[in-house]
Design a protein around this motif. Structure first.
Motif, PDB file in Angstrom:
ATOM      1  N   VAL A 172       0.175  -3.415  13.474  1.00  0.00           N
ATOM      2  CA  VAL A 172       1.491  -2.944  13.032  1.00  0.00           C
ATOM      3  C   VAL A 172       1.713  -3.319  11.567  1.00  0.00           C
ATOM      4  O   VAL A 172       1.591  -4.496  11.189  1.00  0.00           O
ATOM      5  CB  VAL A 172       2.616  -3.553  13.891  1.00  0.00           C
ATOM      6  N   SER A 173       2.044  -2.360  10.743  1.00  0.00           N
ATOM      7  CA  SER A 173       2.320  -2.627   9.341  1.00  0.00           C
ATOM      8  C   SER A 173       3.621  -3.423   9.213  1.00  0.00           C
ATOM      9  O   SER A 173       4.703  -2.922   9.506  1.00  0.00           O
ATOM     10  CB  SER A 173       2.429  -1.323   8.551  1.00  0.00           C
ATOM     11  N   LEU A 174       3.498  -4.677   8.757  1.00  0.00           N
ATOM     12  CA  LEU A 174       4.654  -5.545   8.547  1.00  0.00           C
ATOM     13  C   LEU A 174       5.097  -5.533   7.089  1.00  0.00           C
ATOM     14  O   LEU A 174       6.267  -5.752   6.788  1.00  0.00           O
ATOM     15  CB  LEU A 174       4.324  -6.976   8.971  1.00  0.00           C
ATOM     16  N   GLN A 175       4.147  -5.308   6.204  1.00  0.00           N
ATOM     17  CA  GLN A 175       4.436  -5.181   4.776  1.00  0.00           C
ATOM     18  C   GLN A 175       3.371  -4.290   4.158  1.00  0.00           C
ATOM     19  O   GLN A 175       2.172  -4.452   4.427  1.00  0.00           O
ATOM     20  CB  GLN A 175       4.459  -6.540   4.076  1.00  0.00           C
ATOM     21  N   HIS A 176       3.801  -3.358   3.326  1.00  0.00           N
ATOM     22  CA  HIS A 176       2.886  -2.392   2.707  1.00  0.00           C
ATOM     23  C   HIS A 176       3.161  -2.343   1.215  1.00  0.00           C
ATOM     24  O   HIS A 176       4.274  -2.017   0.800  1.00  0.00           O
ATOM     25  CB  HIS A 176       3.081  -1.011   3.347  1.00  0.00           C
ATOM     26  N   LEU A 177       2.142  -2.688   0.420  1.00  0.00           N
ATOM     27  CA  LEU A 177       2.249  -2.677  -1.030  1.00  0.00           C
ATOM     28  C   LEU A 177       1.357  -1.595  -1.608  1.00  0.00           C
ATOM     29  O   LEU A 177       0.269  -1.327  -1.094  1.00  0.00           O
ATOM     30  CB  LEU A 177       1.832  -4.035  -1.616  1.00  0.00           C
ATOM     31  N   GLN A 178       1.800  -0.982  -2.699  1.00  0.00           N
ATOM     32  CA  GLN A 178       1.016   0.019  -3.409  1.00  0.00           C
ATOM     33  C   GLN A 178       0.903  -0.404  -4.870  1.00  0.00           C
ATOM     34  O   GLN A 178       1.917  -0.608  -5.534  1.00  0.00           O
ATOM     35  CB  GLN A 178       1.671   1.401  -3.300  1.00  0.00           C
ATOM     36  N   LEU A 179      -0.323  -0.526  -5.360  1.00  0.00           N
ATOM     37  CA  LEU A 179      -0.584  -0.986  -6.716  1.00  0.00           C
ATOM     38  C   LEU A 179      -1.328   0.105  -7.489  1.00  0.00           C
ATOM     39  O   LEU A 179      -2.364   0.601  -7.026  1.00  0.00           O
ATOM     40  CB  LEU A 179      -1.408  -2.270  -6.705  1.00  0.00           C
ATOM     41  N   THR A 180      -0.822   0.472  -8.646  1.00  0.00           N
ATOM     42  CA  THR A 180      -1.453   1.502  -9.467  1.00  0.00           C
ATOM     43  C   THR A 180      -2.781   1.002 -10.014  1.00  0.00           C
ATOM     44  O   THR A 180      -2.912  -0.172 -10.396  1.00  0.00           O
ATOM     45  CB  THR A 180      -0.526   1.905 -10.626  1.00  0.00           C
ATOM     46  N   ALA A 181      -3.762   1.884 -10.068  1.00  0.00           N
ATOM     47  CA  ALA A 181      -5.081   1.504 -10.553  1.00  0.00           C
ATOM     48  C   ALA A 181      -5.073   1.319 -12.064  1.00  0.00           C
ATOM     49  O   ALA A 181      -4.315   1.972 -12.786  1.00  0.00           O
ATOM     50  CB  ALA A 181      -6.112   2.552 -10.161  1.00  0.00           C
ATOM     51  N   ASN A 182      -5.924   0.413 -12.552  1.00  0.00           N
ATOM     52  CA  ASN A 182      -6.152   0.228 -13.974  1.00  0.00           C
ATOM     53  C   ASN A 182      -7.589   0.644 -14.299  1.00  0.00           C
ATOM     54  O   ASN A 182      -8.355   1.024 -13.414  1.00  0.00           O
ATOM     55  CB  ASN A 182      -5.892  -1.220 -14.383  1.00  0.00           C
ATOM     56  N   LYS A 183      -7.959   0.585 -15.556  1.00  0.00           N
ATOM     57  CA  LYS A 183      -9.285   1.051 -15.966  1.00  0.00           C
ATOM     58  C   LYS A 183     -10.408   0.270 -15.294  1.00  0.00           C
ATOM     59  O   LYS A 183     -11.469   0.809 -15.002  1.00  0.00           O
ATOM     60  CB  LYS A 183      -9.413   0.957 -17.486  1.00  0.00           C
ATOM     61  N   ALA A 184     -10.177  -1.003 -15.059  1.00  0.00           N
ATOM     62  CA  ALA A 184     -11.214  -1.842 -14.445  1.00  0.00           C
ATOM     63  C   ALA A 184     -11.219  -1.769 -12.930  1.00  0.00           C
ATOM     64  O   ALA A 184     -12.127  -2.307 -12.290  1.00  0.00           O
ATOM     65  CB  ALA A 184     -11.029  -3.287 -14.885  1.00  0.00           C
TER      66      ALA A 184
END
Length: 257
Positions: free
Chosen positions: A203-215
């Motif tokens: 069960v998803s309790l916390q969901h984070l989305q992080l934008t990609a960088n060049k590396a």
């Protein structure tokens, strides 16, 4: 203050006892701070998303399918399951304790982006794309391709991730991290599942989305100590042209809490 107390407690102890105590403290500190590392390998692991609700009478069979992966050799190696509970059935009489408006919004975005035809539950997605095989009692399936290696190291509450694509077309645009609740059970008194005891896993309790960088490297702190054990992690990267091109997962230790 803790250091002073330890000094007072140990200053009159024999050298042998003091040495054993020091070794014990060192081992305990090492266990607490030891990092846990997960890697996907280059072969594509398939993110298996389920959009579900405790207020949906047709959802328990889908929940059981996801939970059955706990005993599968394909867990984390081929399939990385995540159950997102939606809130749009809460009005039927039971408020799903795992549901969120963010999960509902996320499912609606899949329709907007052309990855699904409509919003409904239970709804499965494999590799970010709608999969209706559940209703036809088909086995899970997915692409057999090499996309890149996703790696995550977890030390305490600190997460470090990196992704190395096999080719530029599989480059990452975003990293997702979901903290998953395992072995959850709810007794439902109202709504379409009134009187039933519903088990849940992944069960998803916390969901984070992080934008990609060049590396294609990320660092993020997550307060794991606020979650009730047992928990697991699922992580996946979206490509620039396709969702969920690589995924990984595994159980998480809360020994540092």
């Amino acid at each position: 203050m803790l250091t002073m107390k330890l000094i007072m407690m140990t200053k009159n102890l024999p050298l042998k006892t003091f040495t054993l105590l020091g070794l014990t403290f060192a081992l305990a500190f090492s266990a607490v701070t030891q990092a846990q590392t997960l890697e996907s390998g280059n072969d594509k692991n398939h993110l298996l998303e389920l959009y579900t609700s405790e207020g949906c009478s047709s959802c328990p069979p889908a929940d059981r399918l996801v939970s059955s992966l706990k005993d599968s050799d394909e867990l984390w190696k081929k399939y990385v399951p995540v159950a997102f509970h939606v809130d749009y059935w809460d009005y039927l009489g039971w408020k799903d304790p795992f549901a969120s408006a963010e999960n509902s919004k996320q499912q609606r975005k899949k329709v907007k982006d052309g990855h699904a035809r409509s919003v409904y539950t239970p709804a499965f997605f494999i590799g970010g794309k709608e999969w209706r095989g559940f209703f036809r009692k088909r086995k899970l399936s997915g692409d057999n391709i090499k996309t890149g290696n996703l790696k995550i190291s977890v030390e305490g509450n600190s997460f470090q991730a990196s992704y190395n694509p096999t080719q530029q077309s599989y480059a990452a645009s975003k990293l997702h991290i979901a903290i998953l609740g395992m072995d959850r059970t709810t007794k439902v008194p109202k709504g379409e599942n009134a009187g039933r005891t519903l088990p849940h896993d992944f069960v998803s309790l916390q969901h984070l989305q992080l934008t990609a960088n060049k590396a294609s490297q990320w660092q993020q702190d997550i307060d794991l100590c606020r979650f009730e054990p047992p928990i697991a992690i699922a992580a996946w990267v979206d490509g620039k042209k396709a969702p969920a091109i690589q995924a990984l997962g595994g159980k998480l230790s809360l020994d540092h809490c």
